[in-house]
Enzyme design. Structure first.
Site, PDB file in Angstrom:
ATOM      1  N   ASP A 184       0.845  -1.205   0.000  1.00 26.29           N
ATOM      2  CA  ASP A 184       0.000   0.000   0.000  1.00 26.29           C
ATOM      3  C   ASP A 184       0.875   1.246   0.000  1.00 26.29           C
ATOM      4  O   ASP A 184       2.030   1.211   0.420  1.00 26.29           O
ATOM      5  CB  ASP A 184      -0.892   0.031   1.255  1.00 26.29           C
ATOM      6  CG  ASP A 184      -1.846  -1.143   1.297  1.00 26.29           C
ATOM      7  OD1 ASP A 184      -2.147  -1.704   0.225  1.00 26.29           O
ATOM      8  OD2 ASP A 184      -2.271  -1.504   2.412  1.00 26.29           O
TER       9      ASP A 184
HETATM   10  N1  URA Z   1      -1.191  -5.955   3.889  1.00 24.33           N
HETATM   11  C1  URA Z   1      -1.685  -4.708   3.910  1.00 24.33           C
HETATM   12  O1  URA Z   1      -2.719  -4.460   4.503  1.00 24.33           O
HETATM   13  N2  URA Z   1      -1.017  -3.748   3.260  1.00 24.33           N
HETATM   14  C2  URA Z   1       0.148  -3.969   2.600  1.00 24.33           C
HETATM   15  O2  URA Z   1       0.724  -3.038   2.038  1.00 24.33           O
HETATM   16  C3  URA Z   1       0.643  -5.269   2.596  1.00 24.33           C
HETATM   17  C4  URA Z   1      -0.032  -6.246   3.250  1.00 24.33           C
END
Ligand code: URA
Length: 225
Positions: A103
């Site tokens: 993310d």
């Molecule tokens: N899980 C998440 O919620 N975000 C990420 O970036 C990676 C794994």
């Protein structure tokens, strides 16, 4: 066919201008003949290119370990934000992409490559490649449910994950842990924590399969593998 300076900078990590200088000094040979013109076209697969007598082999694929900072999207292009591929400034390759997604607000280990086959192997759900995250949450963690698998609103529960609680601070209502998952569902860690009644306040991937984030690699830095 490819320009000699492009070939050398792709294979060595030197910048194009560094390469041009080196070529002009006469240190470079192609098939045993000294070549002083950086724009000379060579066959990247067949020509034998050497710098000071040391052969520089052709390698189609590049692999970079990136310590992703916040604020970058895990994509090759984006209208609004900079992408993780933009960070790999030393590469001349135009076909680099991130293996999987973190993310925009997640930090840590991201493999950037142009090797589609490797990416496919690492991401294929049936291969269950282990990913470990360092997670900080608001709330007090308890690992029991994670190991049983969680209903995060998908068809099936998450497959059992492993949680190693690092800190629980009852006074400030915060906790931290390492969480190891074997899938890569959208926002998986955040959704798992939400299911446990916690909100993720910081997330960083520390390993993926056998690849472990180099602790010396500062945020936003990368190194060739
Ligand atoms: N899980 C998440 O919620 N975000 C990420 O970036 C990676 C794994």
């Amino acid at each position: 066919m490819i320009r000699l300076d492009k070939f050398l900078s792709e294979m060595s990590g030197w910048t194009r201008s560094e390469v041009k200088k080196i070529v002009r000094t006469g240190s470079v040979t192609v098939d045993g003949n000294e070549v002083k013109k950086p724009e000379t076209k060579i066959d990247e697969k067949l020509s034998i290119v050497s710098v000071d007598g040391r052969q520089i082999k052709y390698n189609k694929y590049e692999y970079y370990m990136l310590n992703k900072p916040k604020g970058f999207v895990s994509a090759t292009t984006d209208r609004e934000n900079k992408t993780v591929v933009d960070i790999i400034s030393s590469s001349e390759k135009k076909d680099l992409f991130p293996v999987g997604r973190l993310d925009i607000d997640t930090e840590g280990l991201l493999l950037i490559t142009n090797d589609g086959e490797l990416a496919h192997r690492l991401l294929a759900p049936k291969n269950h490649v282990e990913k470990t995250y360092y997670v900080e949450v608001s709330g007090i963690l308890d690992d029991v449910d994670v190991e049983k698998g969680l209903d995060i609103g998908e068809e099936k529960n998450t497959i059992p994950a492993k949680m190693e609680i690092l800190k629980t601070d009852i006074q400030n209502n915060i906790s931290s842990c390492y969480l190891t998952i074997h899938e890569g569902k959208f926002h998986q860690v955040k959704r798992m924590m939400k299911k446990l009644g916690k909100t993720v306040t910081y997330l960083k991937r520390v390993s993926m399969g056998s690849l472990i984030l180099d602790s010396k690699l500062k945020k936003g830095n990368y190194r060739k593998l």
